[in-house]
Design a protein around this motif. Structure first.
Motif, PDB file in Angstrom:
ATOM      1  N   MET B   1     -27.266  44.379  35.244  1.00 39.77           N
ATOM      2  CA  MET B   1     -27.379  43.298  34.270  1.00 39.77           C
ATOM      3  C   MET B   1     -26.540  42.076  34.677  1.00 39.77           C
ATOM      4  O   MET B   1     -26.974  40.933  34.567  1.00 39.77           O
ATOM      5  N   SER B   2     -25.344  42.359  35.243  1.00 36.25           N
ATOM      6  CA  SER B   2     -24.492  41.237  35.647  1.00 36.25           C
ATOM      7  C   SER B   2     -25.079  40.494  36.850  1.00 36.25           C
ATOM      8  O   SER B   2     -24.597  39.430  37.227  1.00 36.25           O
ATOM      9  N   GLU B   3     -26.152  41.051  37.458  1.00 30.17           N
ATOM     10  CA  GLU B   3     -26.867  40.353  38.535  1.00 30.17           C
ATOM     11  C   GLU B   3     -27.364  38.971  38.075  1.00 30.17           C
ATOM     12  O   GLU B   3     -27.454  38.032  38.865  1.00 30.17           O
ATOM     13  N   ILE B   4     -27.698  38.882  36.775  1.00 30.86           N
ATOM     14  CA  ILE B   4     -28.165  37.599  36.218  1.00 30.86           C
ATOM     15  C   ILE B   4     -27.074  36.546  36.351  1.00 30.86           C
ATOM     16  O   ILE B   4     -27.348  35.386  36.661  1.00 30.86           O
ATOM     17  N   PHE B   5     -25.836  36.978  36.129  1.00 26.83           N
ATOM     18  CA  PHE B   5     -24.705  36.056  36.250  1.00 26.83           C
ATOM     19  C   PHE B   5     -24.492  35.669  37.714  1.00 26.83           C
ATOM     20  O   PHE B   5     -24.283  34.499  38.044  1.00 26.83           O
ATOM     21  N   LYS B   6     -24.603  36.661  38.608  1.00 28.20           N
ATOM     22  CA  LYS B   6     -24.427  36.388  40.048  1.00 28.20           C
ATOM     23  C   LYS B   6     -25.471  35.371  40.522  1.00 28.20           C
ATOM     24  O   LYS B   6     -25.148  34.418  41.238  1.00 28.20           O
ATOM     25  N   LYS B   7     -26.711  35.580  40.093  1.00 28.87           N
ATOM     26  CA  LYS B   7     -27.781  34.636  40.472  1.00 28.87           C
ATOM     27  C   LYS B   7     -27.469  33.240  39.974  1.00 28.87           C
ATOM     28  O   LYS B   7     -27.757  32.255  40.644  1.00 28.87           O
ATOM     29  N   HIS B   8     -26.914  33.150  38.761  1.00 26.94           N
ATOM     30  CA  HIS B   8     -26.597  31.827  38.206  1.00 26.94           C
ATOM     31  C   HIS B   8     -25.483  31.160  39.008  1.00 26.94           C
ATOM     32  O   HIS B   8     -25.558  29.967  39.318  1.00 26.94           O
ATOM     33  N   LEU B   9     -24.466  31.950  39.362  1.00 24.21           N
ATOM     34  CA  LEU B   9     -23.385  31.418  40.202  1.00 24.21           C
ATOM     35  C   LEU B   9     -23.951  30.890  41.526  1.00 24.21           C
ATOM     36  O   LEU B   9     -23.578  29.813  41.990  1.00 24.21           O
ATOM     37  N   PHE B  12     -25.186  27.424  42.336  1.00 23.00           N
ATOM     38  CA  PHE B  12     -24.236  26.310  42.478  1.00 23.00           C
ATOM     39  C   PHE B  12     -23.198  26.507  43.579  1.00 23.00           C
ATOM     40  O   PHE B  12     -22.706  25.546  44.139  1.00 23.00           O
ATOM     41  N   ILE B  13     -22.840  27.781  43.847  1.00 26.24           N
ATOM     42  CA  ILE B  13     -21.798  28.056  44.849  1.00 26.24           C
ATOM     43  C   ILE B  13     -22.184  29.286  45.675  1.00 26.24           C
ATOM     44  O   ILE B  13     -22.949  30.132  45.218  1.00 26.24           O
ATOM     45  N   GLU B  14     -21.637  29.358  46.877  1.00 23.18           N
ATOM     46  CA  GLU B  14     -21.829  30.561  47.699  1.00 23.18           C
ATOM     47  C   GLU B  14     -20.786  31.595  47.317  1.00 23.18           C
ATOM     48  O   GLU B  14     -19.613  31.253  47.128  1.00 23.18           O
ATOM     49  N   ILE B  15     -21.213  32.824  47.225  1.00 17.42           N
ATOM     50  CA  ILE B  15     -20.298  33.837  46.701  1.00 17.42           C
ATOM     51  C   ILE B  15     -20.514  35.176  47.409  1.00 17.42           C
ATOM     52  O   ILE B  15     -21.647  35.624  47.572  1.00 17.42           O
ATOM     53  N   GLU B  16     -19.432  35.772  47.882  1.00 16.02           N
ATOM     54  CA  GLU B  16     -19.502  37.087  48.536  1.00 16.02           C
ATOM     55  C   GLU B  16     -19.432  38.178  47.470  1.00 16.02           C
ATOM     56  O   GLU B  16     -18.914  37.943  46.376  1.00 16.02           O
ATOM     57  N   ASP B  17     -19.891  39.375  47.847  1.00 19.61           N
ATOM     58  CA  ASP B  17     -19.882  40.478  46.877  1.00 19.61           C
ATOM     59  C   ASP B  17     -18.479  40.786  46.355  1.00 19.61           C
ATOM     60  O   ASP B  17     -18.282  41.036  45.173  1.00 19.61           O
ATOM     61  N   TRP B  18     -17.486  40.764  47.283  1.00 17.80           N
ATOM     62  CA  TRP B  18     -16.110  41.098  46.867  1.00 17.80           C
ATOM     63  C   TRP B  18     -15.574  40.038  45.893  1.00 17.80           C
ATOM     64  O   TRP B  18     -14.817  40.355  44.977  1.00 17.80           O
ATOM     65  N   GLU B  19     -15.996  38.773  46.112  1.00 10.64           N
ATOM     66  CA  GLU B  19     -15.554  37.713  45.197  1.00 10.64           C
ATOM     67  C   GLU B  19     -16.185  37.919  43.824  1.00 10.64           C
ATOM     68  O   GLU B  19     -15.529  37.760  42.793  1.00 10.64           O
ATOM     69  N   PHE B  20     -17.465  38.270  43.850  1.00 14.13           N
ATOM     70  CA  PHE B  20     -18.147  38.454  42.566  1.00 14.13           C
ATOM     71  C   PHE B  20     -17.484  39.560  41.746  1.00 14.13           C
ATOM     72  O   PHE B  20     -17.291  39.414  40.534  1.00 14.13           O
ATOM     73  N   SER B  21     -17.088  40.654  42.417  1.00 14.65           N
ATOM     74  CA  SER B  21     -16.384  41.742  41.698  1.00 14.65           C
ATOM     75  C   SER B  21     -15.103  41.210  41.072  1.00 14.65           C
ATOM     76  O   SER B  21     -14.778  41.528  39.925  1.00 14.65           O
ATOM     77  N   GLY B  22     -14.374  40.401  41.838  1.00 11.34           N
ATOM     78  CA  GLY B  22     -13.125  39.824  41.339  1.00 11.34           C
ATOM     79  C   GLY B  22     -13.363  38.906  40.147  1.00 11.34           C
ATOM     80  O   GLY B  22     -12.611  38.915  39.167  1.00 11.34           O
ATOM     81  N   PRO B 119     -10.805  29.119  43.014  1.00  8.95           N
ATOM     82  CA  PRO B 119     -11.026  27.667  42.820  1.00  8.95           C
ATOM     83  C   PRO B 119     -12.494  27.242  42.965  1.00  8.95           C
ATOM     84  O   PRO B 119     -12.873  26.215  42.429  1.00  8.95           O
ATOM     85  N   LYS B 120     -13.310  28.031  43.680  1.00  5.29           N
ATOM     86  CA  LYS B 120     -14.716  27.623  43.783  1.00  5.29           C
ATOM     87  C   LYS B 120     -15.414  27.673  42.423  1.00  5.29           C
ATOM     88  O   LYS B 120     -16.475  27.057  42.252  1.00  5.29           O
ATOM     89  N   MET B 121     -14.803  28.386  41.464  1.00  2.00           N
ATOM     90  CA  MET B 121     -15.364  28.404  40.105  1.00  2.00           C
ATOM     91  C   MET B 121     -15.188  27.051  39.404  1.00  2.00           C
ATOM     92  O   MET B 121     -15.879  26.774  38.425  1.00  2.00           O
ATOM     93  N   GLU B 122     -14.267  26.214  39.899  1.00  2.17           N
ATOM     94  CA  GLU B 122     -14.174  24.831  39.376  1.00  2.17           C
ATOM     95  C   GLU B 122     -15.495  24.109  39.612  1.00  2.17           C
ATOM     96  O   GLU B 122     -15.987  23.385  38.753  1.00  2.17           O
ATOM     97  N   ARG B 123     -16.034  24.299  40.816  1.00  5.40           N
ATOM     98  CA  ARG B 123     -17.302  23.652  41.165  1.00  5.40           C
ATOM     99  C   ARG B 123     -18.434  24.191  40.274  1.00  5.40           C
ATOM    100  O   ARG B 123     -19.257  23.426  39.778  1.00  5.40           O
ATOM    101  N   TYR B 124     -18.439  25.504  40.091  1.00  2.00           N
ATOM    102  CA  TYR B 124     -19.461  26.104  39.221  1.00  2.00           C
ATOM    103  C   TYR B 124     -19.388  25.531  37.812  1.00  2.00           C
ATOM    104  O   TYR B 124     -20.389  25.046  37.269  1.00  2.00           O
TER     105      TYR B 124
END
Lengths: 191, 191
Positions: B1-9, B12-22, B119-124
């Motif tokens: 379900m949280s895949e929807i959030f990953k897709k949304h991120l 706007f930004i590039e995101i690695e799996d380990w970052e997404f978990s964090g 900090p890349k979440m600032e861009r998001y």
């Protein structure tokens, strides 16, 4: 004059002098005359404006053919048609100087490059947009909730100096009623 | 379900799996029942909500004592009372589930820490707020410019599936008129 912009940046991020010089290089500085249009309906909205001094307003021509003001920007406020600006589209709005003003201008491509070259500006613009969005959500509530008279007193109580400073026909245009109706409210209050 | 959030991120930004978990560790996931309130007038607005599936709405009780809907959030939309959220203040709004929904919740302190740690979440969030602000600026224009009937057709043409999906009394509440008036418009169009 650009010190006003530096102070605004420092409200949200820490910034060294050398960084500020680099950031400022992305902007043009411009003096605009009272009633000068920076943007007109039908033009591509290429620029984002930051007011150093003076006052700008955004309006559109409604179906009655009158100017409906939707937004003002005084010192340290940003203004543009954000929808058209992000998409490089033509605008339905005008942006005009209410007073003789001095402004910073940044074009879309320059703003994108600025954000890549100075990533801390992401944090700055995140705050700028976050606060602008929050203010416009409250504005939408008031548009639903307030009578015309209440919307005037709400604006007056929140920003008395602003209401004194701006020509009354523009305050009326912003609140969505005629200058005559505004005089009526003000006279009622005096008597 | 949280895949929807990953897709949304990733829009706007590039995101690695380990970052997404964090990043995800800053959120709670919650299932809400239809008509369940996440926020009520007078409460401190502590949280920001991201819809994974379902639909939330924001409303306030106007002076007539009726619910005035000001906003909906469907899949991949954020919703809160941004003004109160940033300031840790009490709210004038309710946030309620229109449908059974699954949402991500982040509190203010957690959102601040998230932005510092990633900090890349600032861009998001800069993109999220920038687009929300642009949409609300257009909304303000329509509130000034459109007749009641036009505002319905504008919403219908822009988001036909949404208008079909949401109970008609809520569409009416969002547009600022009665369910009866909405039926009238729809019947007129059919005949």
């Amino acid at each position: 004059m650009s010190e006003i912009f530096k102070k605004h940046l420092e409200k949200f991020i820490e910034i060294e002098d050398w960084e500020f010089s680099g950031i400022l290089a992305f902007f043009q500085i411009k003096k605009v005359k009272k009633k000068e249009n920076l943007l007109e309906e039908g033009q591509i909205c290429k620029s984002h404006y930051f007011v150093l001094n003076g006052c700008l307003r955004k309006f559109f021509i409604n179906r009655k053919g009158t100017e409906q003001t939707t937004e003002f920007a005084i010192e340290s406020w940003w203004i543009t048609d954000n929808f058209a600006f992000e998409r490089g589209m033509s605008t339905e709005f005008y942006i005009q100087a209410v007073e003789k003003s001095e402004i910073l201008i940044i074009d879309r491509e320059a703003q994108e490059k600025l954000l890549i070259e100075f990533p801390k500006m992401e944090r700055y613009f995140r705050f700028v947009y976050q606060r602008s969005y929050a203010a416009s959500q409250m504005r939408i509530k008031y548009l639903y909730d307030f009578s015309k008279e209440e919307s005037y007193y709400h604006l007056y109580n929140a920003h008395p100096e602003f209401v004194q400073r701006i020509p009354q026909y523009l305050i009326a245009s912003f609140l969505g009623f005629s200058p005559e109706y505004l005089s009526e409210i003000r006279n009622k209050n005096r008597s």
